[in-house]
Design an enzyme around this catalytic site. Structure first.
Site, short mmCIF file in Angstrom:
data_model
loop_
_atom_site.label_atom_id
_atom_site.label_comp_id
_atom_site.label_asym_id
_atom_site.label_seq_id
_atom_site.Cartn_x
_atom_site.Cartn_y
_atom_site.Cartn_z
N ASP A 41 -11.52 41.82 18.39
CA ASP A 41 -12.01 43.15 18.75
C ASP A 41 -11.24 44.27 18.09
O ASP A 41 -10.13 44.07 17.58
CB ASP A 41 -11.89 43.34 20.27
CG ASP A 41 -10.44 43.56 20.70
OD1 ASP A 41 -9.59 42.75 20.30
OD2 ASP A 41 -10.17 44.54 21.42
N PHE A 97 -6.51 44.26 9.03
CA PHE A 97 -7.04 44.17 10.38
C PHE A 97 -8.51 43.75 10.34
O PHE A 97 -9.33 44.39 9.68
CB PHE A 97 -6.88 45.51 11.10
CG PHE A 97 -7.23 45.42 12.55
CD1 PHE A 97 -6.32 44.91 13.47
CD2 PHE A 97 -8.47 45.84 13.01
CE1 PHE A 97 -6.64 44.81 14.82
CE2 PHE A 97 -8.80 45.74 14.35
CZ PHE A 97 -7.88 45.23 15.26
N VAL A 98 -8.85 42.68 11.05
CA VAL A 98 -10.22 42.15 11.03
C VAL A 98 -10.83 42.15 12.43
O VAL A 98 -10.11 42.14 13.43
CB VAL A 98 -10.27 40.72 10.43
CG1 VAL A 98 -9.83 40.73 8.98
CG2 VAL A 98 -9.39 39.75 11.24
N LYS A 122 -8.73 37.38 25.06
CA LYS A 122 -10.14 37.05 24.99
C LYS A 122 -10.53 36.62 23.58
O LYS A 122 -11.61 36.10 23.36
CB LYS A 122 -10.99 38.28 25.37
CG LYS A 122 -10.69 38.83 26.72
CD LYS A 122 -11.36 40.24 26.88
CE LYS A 122 -10.89 40.87 28.19
NZ LYS A 122 -11.23 42.29 28.23
N GLY A 123 -9.63 36.87 22.65
CA GLY A 123 -9.94 36.71 21.23
C GLY A 123 -10.41 35.33 20.80
O GLY A 123 -11.22 35.19 19.90
N ASP A 168 -0.75 36.24 13.45
CA ASP A 168 -0.33 37.44 12.73
C ASP A 168 1.20 37.42 12.63
O ASP A 168 1.75 36.81 11.71
CB ASP A 168 -0.86 38.67 13.48
CG ASP A 168 -0.55 39.99 12.80
OD1 ASP A 168 -0.12 39.97 11.64
OD2 ASP A 168 -0.74 41.05 13.42
N LYS A 213 -2.90 35.13 8.96
CA LYS A 213 -2.62 36.15 7.95
C LYS A 213 -1.51 35.66 7.02
O LYS A 213 -0.51 35.12 7.47
CB LYS A 213 -2.21 37.46 8.62
CG LYS A 213 -3.38 38.17 9.25
CD LYS A 213 -3.03 39.55 9.72
CE LYS A 213 -4.24 40.18 10.42
NZ LYS A 213 -3.92 41.47 11.04
N ASP A 263 -7.19 33.15 18.28
CA ASP A 263 -8.07 33.67 17.24
C ASP A 263 -7.36 33.80 15.91
O ASP A 263 -7.86 33.40 14.87
CB ASP A 263 -8.69 35.02 17.68
CG ASP A 263 -7.66 36.02 18.20
OD1 ASP A 263 -6.45 35.71 18.20
OD2 ASP A 263 -8.08 37.11 18.64
N ARG A 313 -16.50 41.95 19.32
CA ARG A 313 -16.19 40.53 19.51
C ARG A 313 -17.41 39.65 19.26
O ARG A 313 -17.29 38.50 18.89
CB ARG A 313 -15.71 40.26 20.94
CG ARG A 313 -14.36 40.88 21.27
CD ARG A 313 -13.84 40.30 22.59
NE ARG A 313 -12.77 41.09 23.16
CZ ARG A 313 -11.48 40.99 22.84
NH1 ARG A 313 -11.11 40.14 21.91
NH2 ARG A 313 -10.58 41.72 23.43
P1 5GP Z 1 0.74 37.80 16.79
O1 5GP Z 1 1.38 37.64 18.13
O2 5GP Z 1 0.69 36.57 15.94
O3 5GP Z 1 1.31 38.98 16.05
O4 5GP Z 1 -0.71 38.31 17.04
C1 5GP Z 1 -1.64 37.55 17.57
C2 5GP Z 1 -2.61 38.38 18.35
O5 5GP Z 1 -2.74 39.72 17.85
C3 5GP Z 1 -3.98 37.76 18.21
O6 5GP Z 1 -4.20 36.88 19.27
C4 5GP Z 1 -4.90 38.95 18.23
O7 5GP Z 1 -5.25 39.22 19.55
C5 5GP Z 1 -4.09 40.09 17.71
N1 5GP Z 1 -4.36 40.37 16.29
C6 5GP Z 1 -3.56 40.13 15.23
N2 5GP Z 1 -4.13 40.49 14.08
C7 5GP Z 1 -5.35 40.97 14.40
C8 5GP Z 1 -6.45 41.48 13.63
O8 5GP Z 1 -6.44 41.57 12.39
N3 5GP Z 1 -7.55 41.86 14.33
C9 5GP Z 1 -7.63 41.78 15.69
N4 5GP Z 1 -8.77 42.18 16.24
N5 5GP Z 1 -6.63 41.29 16.44
C10 5GP Z 1 -5.50 40.89 15.81
MG MG Z 2 -5.21 37.47 20.95
#
Ligand code: 5GP
Ligand code: MG
Length: 188
Positions: free
Chosen positions: A158, A151-152, A42-43, A102, A130, A99, A164
């Site tokens: 969320d 973490f944001v 949903k992000g 990471d 990030k 969104d 959100r």
């Molecule tokens: P990745 O697969 O790149 O590690 O992470 C991506 C997903 O992790 C994003 O779509 C998001 O949902 C979640 N995520 C990663 N970092 C953050 C953060 O700082 N805050 C929040 N709320 N979600 C995050």
């Molecule tokens: Mg996500």
């Protein structure tokens, strides 16, 4: 809700200005032809709603439910596809919206799947990236803002389902994270 925020990282006006430039780049970069925009739920919902209204070319919109976080503030390392049907992308060019970048695992897994499903060109846009090493190699063509490794929440992002709808991106107070975490996400 606003009281739970320790620090605003990117305010509303700055986000909106940045989206103008991102949409202009998207309009310019994609060759003519059918374009499917895939929103990762949903992000990316809030980001997508604001960005796509600035894009001038015809698009189709699809949503995809993937889970990589499972309610914690650190990545689980596994990406699950939660929908029973995958959007029809064969022979189409795709713009993927998320969104935040990471570890890179989410976008890596989705891009891989889009290729398997026959998408001809896949580009990705994220509101936030990030500044850290990625666990999975992924190239993202459009990045709104580079942020530190913290973490944001807000603007679609969320914590345990909350925040959100904040219009900015911010960092939660440590005490709020601890309290909500301890309550299993029911507090706040
Ligand atoms: P990745 O697969 O790149 O590690 O992470 C991506 C997903 O992790 C994003 O779509 C998001 O949902 C979640 N995520 C990663 N970092 C953050 C953060 O700082 N805050 C929040 N709320 N979600 C995050
Ligand atoms: Mg996500």
């Amino acid at each position: 809700m606003r009281n739970d925020i320790e620090r605003v990282l990117i305010d509303e006006a700055v986000i909106q200005r940045r989206l103008d430039a991102m949409a202009a780049a998207i309009d310019r970069d994609f060759p003519p032809g059918p374009l499917v925009v895939i929103i990762l739920l949903k992000g990316a919902l809030v980001f997508a709603a604001d960005l796509l209204r600035r894009v001038g070319r015809p698009i189709a919109i699809e949503c995809l439910n993937v889970a990589s976080y499972h309610g914690a503030t650190a990545s689980s390392g596994k990406v699950d596809f939660l929908d029973c049907q995958f959007p029809e992308v064969r022979g189409r060019q795709v713009l993927l919206l998320d969104d935040i970048l990471d570890t890179g695992r989410t976008l890596h897994a989705v891009i891989e799947r889009l290729r398997q499903e026959g998408a001809v060109r896949v580009r990705s846009a994220v509101l936030l990236a990030k500044d850290k090493p990625r666990a999975a190699a992924v190239s993202v063509e459009y990045v709104g803002f580079e942020i530190g490794d913290e973490f944001v929440v807000g603007y679609g992002l969320d914590y345990l389902g909350h925040y959100r709808n904040l219009p900015f991106v911010g960092v939660l107070k440590a005490a709020v994270v601890a309290r909500m975490g301890a309550a299993g996400g029911m507090a706040g």
